[in-house]
Write a protein that holds these residues in place. Structure first.
Motif, PDB file in Angstrom:
ATOM      1  N   ARG B   2       0.829  -1.206   0.000  1.00  0.00           N
ATOM      2  CA  ARG B   2       0.000   0.000   0.000  1.00  0.00           C
ATOM      3  C   ARG B   2       0.871   1.267   0.000  1.00  0.00           C
ATOM      4  NH1 ARG B   2      -4.349  -0.723   4.451  1.00  0.00           N
ATOM      5  NH2 ARG B   2      -5.027  -2.376   3.081  1.00  0.00           N
ATOM      6  N   VAL B   3       1.933   1.170   0.794  1.00  0.00           N
ATOM      7  CA  VAL B   3       2.845   2.311   0.891  1.00  0.00           C
ATOM      8  C   VAL B   3       3.566   2.526  -0.441  1.00  0.00           C
ATOM      9  CG1 VAL B   3       4.980   3.075   1.985  1.00  0.00           C
ATOM     10  CG2 VAL B   3       3.156   2.092   3.366  1.00  0.00           C
ATOM     11  N   ALA B   6       1.296   4.084  -2.867  1.00  0.00           N
ATOM     12  CA  ALA B   6       1.113   5.518  -2.611  1.00  0.00           C
ATOM     13  C   ALA B   6       2.300   6.317  -3.156  1.00  0.00           C
ATOM     14  CB  ALA B   6       0.960   5.764  -1.106  1.00  0.00           C
ATOM     15  N   ILE B   7       3.506   5.801  -2.961  1.00  0.00           N
ATOM     16  CA  ILE B   7       4.700   6.507  -3.459  1.00  0.00           C
ATOM     17  C   ILE B   7       4.699   6.513  -4.998  1.00  0.00           C
ATOM     18  CG2 ILE B   7       7.227   6.502  -3.509  1.00  0.00           C
ATOM     19  CD1 ILE B   7       7.143   5.216  -0.729  1.00  0.00           C
ATOM     20  N   ARG B   9       2.130   6.346  -7.023  1.00  0.00           N
ATOM     21  CA  ARG B   9       1.094   7.281  -7.511  1.00  0.00           C
ATOM     22  C   ARG B   9       1.592   8.722  -7.417  1.00  0.00           C
ATOM     23  NH1 ARG B   9      -2.840   4.019  -5.149  1.00  0.00           N
ATOM     24  NH2 ARG B   9      -2.778   5.261  -3.254  1.00  0.00           N
ATOM     25  N   ARG B  10       2.214   9.029  -6.285  1.00  0.00           N
ATOM     26  CA  ARG B  10       2.708  10.388  -6.065  1.00  0.00           C
ATOM     27  C   ARG B  10       3.772  10.767  -7.112  1.00  0.00           C
ATOM     28  NH1 ARG B  10       3.353  14.974  -6.247  1.00  0.00           N
ATOM     29  NH2 ARG B  10       5.402  15.780  -5.821  1.00  0.00           N
ATOM     30  N   PRO B 110       5.651   6.381   8.979  1.00  0.00           N
ATOM     31  CA  PRO B 110       6.101   4.994   9.207  1.00  0.00           C
ATOM     32  C   PRO B 110       6.846   4.381   8.022  1.00  0.00           C
ATOM     33  CG  PRO B 110       3.719   5.241   9.569  1.00  0.00           C
ATOM     34  CD  PRO B 110       4.188   6.489   8.926  1.00  0.00           C
ATOM     35  N   VAL B 111       7.015   5.136   6.946  1.00  0.00           N
ATOM     36  CA  VAL B 111       7.710   4.601   5.773  1.00  0.00           C
ATOM     37  C   VAL B 111       9.195   4.462   6.064  1.00  0.00           C
ATOM     38  CG1 VAL B 111       8.236   4.994   3.346  1.00  0.00           C
ATOM     39  CG2 VAL B 111       6.095   5.788   4.288  1.00  0.00           C
TER      40      VAL B 111
END
Lengths: 310, 262
Positions: B2-3, B6-7, B9-10, B110-111
């Motif tokens: 998931r993390v 997210a990265i 996509r960003r 938390p990454v």
């Protein structure tokens, strides 16, 4: 909940923190005060786990911060002074990104985003690129990002810097509403902000704790020290020649009049003043030590005039 | 995952949304097309000359090998263009995060550093692969007029993809060293160029280093066999190790920025 012991940090030759100690209970809001370079931002950066201390220890709920790692970061929200954000993304997209990093997904993420957008008053600009937002809205975005994952610990560095008075009032009200639910460390230069928002105060000076306590405790601790409020009927000629009187400010007219007085910090000064008044045909109805305001405490502490109470 | 998503996509949003990345991608495709067109013209001219000569000697006309003489040239041109594009693609990845202050937020989230580095590298690499695929589209049209040797072609493409992965990882590391994207790009280009031309020094034998060592470190030396369709595990290992090295250095750099904390 947060216990800091002998915390120290050095940047090259500069000793930014030199053995800082303090404690903060769960649900309390602590105001970190101090002049520029006192170590406020360094303290926040150590508490958020952004960087390690050179010495000392931070405990969160009895656990060493160094061992908590990602667990601490999941439980804490941080608003740095510069309120960093991605200018090409809208507030909603910024929050989607940060939500993803904190493991939020699907309906839970959407709900969390909707909640902070509403709570931080970002609804009107939620879909505009962040680069187009005013300083106030960018500050709100920073706060929304810090609160998105509903953290127990919130670290805020100058959260109202550069905001207009209306935004300041709203933001302070929001931070105050965290009391009892979240543990907040608020770093600021603005004394009135601490008075409006915080339960406890820690004044830092040159990397050390110069003074700590609740607002009421500090006010009482610095009460007296020459500060009084009095109801008096003044003799003809007023205060002229009054012994030990440094300053007098009339608060209310009438009979008796209400005055704020500053006397010599001498235990005998109030008695000498009362005797002088009686001797000149005046009367004193009430003379009581006045609790110090935070500004007075702050200035006294930093000017080195304050004497720590036992 | 998931993390990482997210990265990704960003980063894609930043790449696809920024005029700078669009300009870079457009320039890459334009230059690739121009070089491909020049290669095609040279190929056709050479075939015509050979045909004329053979006819004048009373022989049946023959043609230069399509894969050998055209596609390999095109793949070589794409690899050379990548050398210019990749440092520019990677320059913002961490330098911009440092400059804007978002790195402080990322490092207090938390990454972990590893996932952050991996996500950023993967986003840039996949973006490059998209550009590579677009640049190769005309080849499929050409393939209709010649006999495309698919395995060689795909190995060549894989070689460029591996080269890009390694060069992006190294550029990402350089991007972590500075707050200035420009400095990161210049440093990245210098480093990649050095790796590219190391083989030339090996041939000259003028450096004092054992020639074998320089040849072993040369990116071009390891890419050339792949572009000809030769698959050698040593070449694969070289690019994979270089990628791992770049990513690990970037991860350690981020760790150092936070004073060694995990």
């Amino acid at each position: 909940m947060i216990r800091v012991r002998e915390l120290s940090k050095r940047y090259g030759d500069l000793l930014a923190l030199a053995g800082l100690d303090f404690e903060l209970a769960s649900g309390e809001i602590l105001g970190l005060l101090g002049p520029n370079g006192a170590g406020k931002t360094t303290t926040l950066r150590l508490l958020t786990g952004f960087m390690p201390p050179d010495g000392g220890r931070v405990e969160i709920d009895g656990h060493d911060l160094a061992q908590l790692g990602p667990d601490l970061r999941r439980r804490s929200g941080y608003l740095p002074e510069a309120t960093p954000h991605y200018p090409d993304l809208s507030p909603e997209e910024n929050l989607e990104f940060w939500g993803g990093l904190y493991g939020l997904a699907g309906p839970a993420r959407r709900a969390a985003i909707a909640k902070v957008i509403e709570g931080c008053g970002l609804g009107a600009v939620a879909r505009r690129p962040a680069r187009e937002l005013s300083k106030g809205y960018r500050q709100r975005l920073g706060l929304a990002q810090a609160l998105l994952h509903d953290p127990e610990l919130v670290f805020l560095d100058e959260p109202t810097a550069g905001l207009d008075p209306l935004h300041v009032r709203e933001l302070r009200a929001m931070i105050r509403s965290f009391a009892g639910n979240k543990t907040v460390v608020l770093c600021t230069h603005i004394l009135s902000e601490v008075e409006a928002v915080c339960d406890r105060v820690l004044i830092l000076d040159r990397g050390r704790s110069a003074l700590a306590g609740s607002l009421a405790e500090l006010g009482q601790r610095f009460a007296g020290r020459g500060r009084f409020e009095a109801r008096v009927a003044l003799p003809p000629g007023g205060w002229a020649g009054a012994p030990g009187l440094r300053a007098a400010e009339r608060l209310a007219a009438g009979t008796p009049e209400r005055w704020r007085l500053e006397l010599d910090p001498d235990a005998e000064a109030p008695a000498a003043l009362a005797a002088w008044l009686h001797g000149r045909g005046g009367r004193i109805y009430e003379l009581r030590a006045r609790a110090a305001g935070l500004e007075e405490v702050f200035l006294e502490v930093l000017s080195g005039r304050a004497e720590e109470a036992p | 995952m998931r993390v990482l998503a997210a990265i990704l996509r960003r980063e894609w949003r930043a790449l696809f949304g920024s005029p700078q990345a669009g300009l870079l991608g457009g320039a890459f495709l334009l230059l690739a097309g121009a070089l491909s067109s020049l290669n095609l013209q040279a190929y056709l001219r050479a075939n015509a000359e050979i045909g004329l000569r053979m006819r004048s000697q009373g022989l049946a006309p023959a043609f230069l090998d399509f894969n050998e003489s055209l596609l390999r040239q095109d793949l070589g041109a794409l690899a050379t263009l990548s050398l210019l594009l990749l440092p520019l693609l990677a320059m913002n990845l961490l330098a911009e995060e440092r400059r804007s202050g978002t790195l402080e937020l990322l490092m207090t989230s938390p990454v972990g550093e590893g996932r952050l580095v991996l996500g950023k590298w993967l986003a840039a690499w996949l973006y490059f692969l998209g550009l590579l695929a677009l640049a190769c589209l005309p080849k499929f049209v050409l393939a209709a007029y010649g006999s495309l040797h698919w395995p060689s072609f795909l190995v060549g493409l894989a070689g460029i993809a591996l080269l890009a992965g390694a060069f992006l990882a190294l550029s990402l590391f350089l991007s972590s060293l500075t707050r200035s994207p420009l400095l990161a790009a210049v440093g990245g280009f210098a480093l990649l160029l050095l790796l590219w031309i190391l083989g030339g020094f090996a041939k000259a034998g003028a450096t004092g280093f054992p020639d074998g060592a320089l040849a072993a470190l040369s990116a071009l030396g390891h890419l050339a066999p792949l572009l000809t369709g030769l698959l050698d595990t040593a070449d694969l290992a070289y690019f994979l190790l270089l990628t791992a090295l770049g990513l690990e250095l970037a991860r350690r750099r981020l760790q150092a920025l936070r004073g060694g904390w995990r």
